[in-house]
Design a protein around this motif. Structure first.
Motif, PDB file in Angstrom:
ATOM      1  N   CYS A  64       6.013   3.278  -7.089  1.00  0.00           N
ATOM      2  CA  CYS A  64       6.558   2.990  -5.758  1.00  0.00           C
ATOM      3  C   CYS A  64       8.079   3.048  -5.759  1.00  0.00           C
ATOM      4  CB  CYS A  64       6.083   1.621  -5.274  1.00  0.00           C
ATOM      5  SG  CYS A  64       4.306   1.564  -4.900  1.00  0.00           S
ATOM      6  N   LEU A  65       8.696   2.590  -6.837  1.00  0.00           N
ATOM      7  CA  LEU A  65      10.154   2.671  -6.935  1.00  0.00           C
ATOM      8  C   LEU A  65      10.611   4.128  -7.017  1.00  0.00           C
ATOM      9  CD1 LEU A  65      10.900  -0.285  -9.378  1.00  0.00           C
ATOM     10  CD2 LEU A  65      11.557  -0.128  -6.967  1.00  0.00           C
ATOM     11  N   LEU A  66       9.814   4.975  -7.647  1.00  0.00           N
ATOM     12  CA  LEU A  66      10.145   6.402  -7.669  1.00  0.00           C
ATOM     13  C   LEU A  66      10.042   6.997  -6.270  1.00  0.00           C
ATOM     14  CD1 LEU A  66       8.457   7.703 -10.949  1.00  0.00           C
ATOM     15  CD2 LEU A  66      10.878   7.316 -10.516  1.00  0.00           C
ATOM     16  N   LEU A  67       9.050   6.566  -5.498  1.00  0.00           N
ATOM     17  CA  LEU A  67       8.956   7.023  -4.109  1.00  0.00           C
ATOM     18  C   LEU A  67      10.203   6.613  -3.331  1.00  0.00           C
ATOM     19  CD1 LEU A  67       5.231   6.229  -3.142  1.00  0.00           C
ATOM     20  CD2 LEU A  67       6.215   8.443  -3.776  1.00  0.00           C
ATOM     21  N   HIS A  79       9.057  16.781   2.944  1.00  0.00           N
ATOM     22  CA  HIS A  79       7.976  15.800   2.952  1.00  0.00           C
ATOM     23  C   HIS A  79       7.561  15.452   1.522  1.00  0.00           C
ATOM     24  CE1 HIS A  79       7.685  16.612   7.175  1.00  0.00           C
ATOM     25  NE2 HIS A  79       7.205  17.826   7.010  1.00  0.00           N
ATOM     26  N   LYS A  80       7.193  14.198   1.291  1.00  0.00           N
ATOM     27  CA  LYS A  80       6.537  13.846   0.038  1.00  0.00           C
ATOM     28  C   LYS A  80       5.114  14.387   0.093  1.00  0.00           C
ATOM     29  CE  LYS A  80       9.069   9.558  -0.953  1.00  0.00           C
ATOM     30  NZ  LYS A  80       9.969   9.531   0.205  1.00  0.00           N
ATOM     31  N   SER A  81       4.685  15.056  -0.955  1.00  0.00           N
ATOM     32  CA  SER A  81       3.350  15.639  -0.941  1.00  0.00           C
ATOM     33  C   SER A  81       2.728  15.588  -2.321  1.00  0.00           C
ATOM     34  CB  SER A  81       3.405  17.095  -0.455  1.00  0.00           C
ATOM     35  OG  SER A  81       2.104  17.644  -0.370  1.00  0.00           O
ATOM     36  N   ILE A  82       1.403  15.483  -2.344  1.00  0.00           N
ATOM     37  CA  ILE A  82       0.646  15.441  -3.589  1.00  0.00           C
ATOM     38  C   ILE A  82      -0.770  15.907  -3.266  1.00  0.00           C
ATOM     39  CG2 ILE A  82      -0.296  13.098  -3.406  1.00  0.00           C
ATOM     40  CD1 ILE A  82       0.552  12.674  -6.348  1.00  0.00           C
ATOM     41  N   TYR A  83      -1.552  16.149  -4.281  1.00  0.00           N
ATOM     42  CA  TYR A  83      -2.961  16.480  -4.068  1.00  0.00           C
ATOM     43  C   TYR A  83      -3.774  15.879  -5.202  1.00  0.00           C
ATOM     44  CZ  TYR A  83      -1.778  20.129  -7.459  1.00  0.00           C
ATOM     45  OH  TYR A  83      -1.330  20.785  -8.567  1.00  0.00           O
ATOM     46  N   ALA A  92       0.806  -1.225   0.000  1.00  0.00           N
ATOM     47  CA  ALA A  92       0.000   0.000   0.000  1.00  0.00           C
ATOM     48  C   ALA A  92       0.839   1.275   0.000  1.00  0.00           C
ATOM     49  CB  ALA A  92      -0.928   0.002   1.207  1.00  0.00           C
ATOM     50  N   ILE A  93       0.213   2.328  -0.534  1.00  0.00           N
ATOM     51  CA  ILE A  93       0.685   3.707  -0.406  1.00  0.00           C
ATOM     52  C   ILE A  93      -0.309   4.423   0.500  1.00  0.00           C
ATOM     53  CG2 ILE A  93       1.125   5.881  -1.602  1.00  0.00           C
ATOM     54  CD1 ILE A  93       1.638   4.238  -4.131  1.00  0.00           C
ATOM     55  N   TYR A  94       0.186   5.254   1.411  1.00  0.00           N
ATOM     56  CA  TYR A  94      -0.676   5.976   2.345  1.00  0.00           C
ATOM     57  C   TYR A  94      -0.611   7.476   2.048  1.00  0.00           C
ATOM     58  CZ  TYR A  94      -0.204   1.533   4.813  1.00  0.00           C
ATOM     59  OH  TYR A  94      -0.188   0.201   5.140  1.00  0.00           O
ATOM     60  N   LYS A 124       6.089  -0.969   6.922  1.00  0.00           N
ATOM     61  CA  LYS A 124       7.348  -1.596   6.527  1.00  0.00           C
ATOM     62  C   LYS A 124       8.236  -0.631   5.742  1.00  0.00           C
ATOM     63  CE  LYS A 124       5.213  -4.973   4.518  1.00  0.00           C
ATOM     64  NZ  LYS A 124       4.869  -6.200   3.749  1.00  0.00           N
ATOM     65  N   ASN A 125       7.644   0.129   4.817  1.00  0.00           N
ATOM     66  CA  ASN A 125       8.417   1.005   3.950  1.00  0.00           C
ATOM     67  C   ASN A 125       8.059   2.456   4.233  1.00  0.00           C
ATOM     68  OD1 ASN A 125       9.553   2.492   1.851  1.00  0.00           O
ATOM     69  ND2 ASN A 125       9.206   0.892   0.332  1.00  0.00           N
ATOM     70  N   LYS A 126       8.962   3.193   4.861  1.00  0.00           N
ATOM     71  CA  LYS A 126       8.698   4.562   5.284  1.00  0.00           C
ATOM     72  C   LYS A 126       8.496   5.516   4.099  1.00  0.00           C
ATOM     73  CE  LYS A 126       9.932   2.652   9.157  1.00  0.00           C
ATOM     74  NZ  LYS A 126       8.919   1.922   9.946  1.00  0.00           N
ATOM     75  N   ASN A 127       8.938   5.092   2.902  1.00  0.00           N
ATOM     76  CA  ASN A 127       8.811   5.957   1.736  1.00  0.00           C
ATOM     77  C   ASN A 127       7.391   5.976   1.166  1.00  0.00           C
ATOM     78  OD1 ASN A 127      11.591   6.673   1.632  1.00  0.00           O
ATOM     79  ND2 ASN A 127      12.043   4.682   0.717  1.00  0.00           N
ATOM     80  N   ARG A 128       6.516   5.130   1.689  1.00  0.00           N
ATOM     81  CA  ARG A 128       5.171   5.007   1.129  1.00  0.00           C
ATOM     82  C   ARG A 128       4.184   6.019   1.718  1.00  0.00           C
ATOM     83  NH1 ARG A 128       4.059   0.150  -1.445  1.00  0.00           N
ATOM     84  NH2 ARG A 128       5.958  -0.645  -2.423  1.00  0.00           N
ATOM     85  N   ILE A 129       4.639   6.944   2.542  1.00  0.00           N
ATOM     86  CA  ILE A 129       3.738   7.933   3.150  1.00  0.00           C
ATOM     87  C   ILE A 129       3.845   9.250   2.397  1.00  0.00           C
ATOM     88  CG2 ILE A 129       3.224   9.290   5.208  1.00  0.00           C
ATOM     89  CD1 ILE A 129       4.160   6.944   6.871  1.00  0.00           C
TER      90      ILE A 129
END
Length: 307
Positions: free
Chosen positions: A210-213, A175-179, A126-128, A152-157
């Motif tokens: 996900c690999l880009l994240l 922070h990773k951010s999107i809208y 999952a991506i959160y 498990k993967n901190k990059n998925r937030i």
């Protein structure tokens, strides 16, 4: 290519607009009028696998559809929204889990903790995407820290902003951010889509995103190689020659002050001027800035009594 990480295709809670309901034919017709190439279906506390599969079959290669759900999170008596988007390979798991979670409640009354969310959904790759700050109802920094410590993967937030300006501010703070569109009325979607985020790289799958994240170097290099570009060679600092790609997009040079960025830009400009393209290098001037904006405050007059 545009991405919409937060879209609704059904009215699932009593307070929502009926204009969120859309049939497959209308959905496809609207998406065809946009540049949206990735769209996550994230209805409130609800996942309709039959609708999702029908939309996927109708959409074909026009747009990637990713399955997800927008959950009502309850932590310390406070509610916030968390979007969970899962790997399309796991739609059956998502369907089964949401059916189980809603077996003794409904979409209006449903709520779940962060700990339970991770327990149920992290296994689905999952991506959160958390409502954050001005995007209400939002999760707090403490909530997001808790999520970070559990998955498990901190990059998925990703923090969901309310617009591009807020997203830019969050990104500038690391922070990773999107809208997303959070679409209320599908008749407005074509116009709304023009303001959605652009992916600068041609993402071909959920796994690639996900690999880009993760900032996976081979993936980034592979995707860059698929963008239109040309290799140019320029001479620098007398006799040093370097060769590098220039992309048909925004190109950015990184470097500390005094490391030669301006010289590189001037050499690139000369290269294109020599083959018939009129180019120039714009340089900001601290002298001009001071004259125009009085950045040293020489003309500033303040009456302390006003404060």
């Amino acid at each position: 290519m545009k991405i919409d990480i937060h879209a609704h295709t059904k009215k699932t809670k009593s307070g929502e607009s009926i204009h969120r309901n859309i049939d497959p034919e209308s959905f496809v017709a609207i998406i065809k009028e946009t540049n949206v190439k990735i769209l996550a279906i994230t209805n409130h506390n609800h996942f309709d696998m039959n609708q999702y599969n029908e939309f996927v079959n109708k959409t074909g290669e026009i747009c990637q559809l990713w399955p997800g759900v927008e959950l009502d999170i309850c932590e310390n008596g406070m509610r916030g929204h968390l979007i969970v988007v899962v790997n399309p390979l796991n739609i059956q798991m998502l369907h089964n889990k949401m059916t189980e979670l809603l077996s003794e409640t409904d979409e209006d009354e449903f709520e779940i903790s962060i700990e339970e969310t991770v327990k149920h959904f992290d296994r689905m790759d999952a991506i959160y995407i958390a409502h954050y700050h001005s995007k209400k109802p939002n999760l707090t920094d403490d909530d997001i820290d808790k999520l970070v410590n559990l998955i498990k993967n901190k990059n998925r937030i990703i923090r969901e902003a309310s617009n591009s300006i807020s997203a830019g501010i969050y990104i500038s703070h690391g922070h990773k951010s999107i809208y997303g569109s959070d679409v209320q009325q599908w008749s407005d979607y074509v116009e709304i889509s023009k303001g959605l985020p652009d992916l600068r790289l041609p993402v071909e799958s959920f796994e690639q995103f996900c690999l880009l994240l993760d900032k996976d170097d081979p993936t980034i290099i592979d995707l860059l190689g698929k963008k239109r570009h040309e290799m140019i060679s320029i001479s620098l600092f007398g006799d040093k020659e370097i060769t590098f790609p220039v992309y048909d997009d925004i190109n950015i040079l990184f470097g500390s002050k005094g490391t030669g960025k301006t010289e590189i830009l001037e050499a690139i400009s000369q290269h294109y001027n020599c083959i018939g393209l009129k180019t120039s290098v714009y340089q900001s001037s601290s002298i001009n800035l001071s004259d125009v904006f009085d950045i040293k405050g020489n003309k500033l007059s303040v009456n302390l009594e006003d404060f």
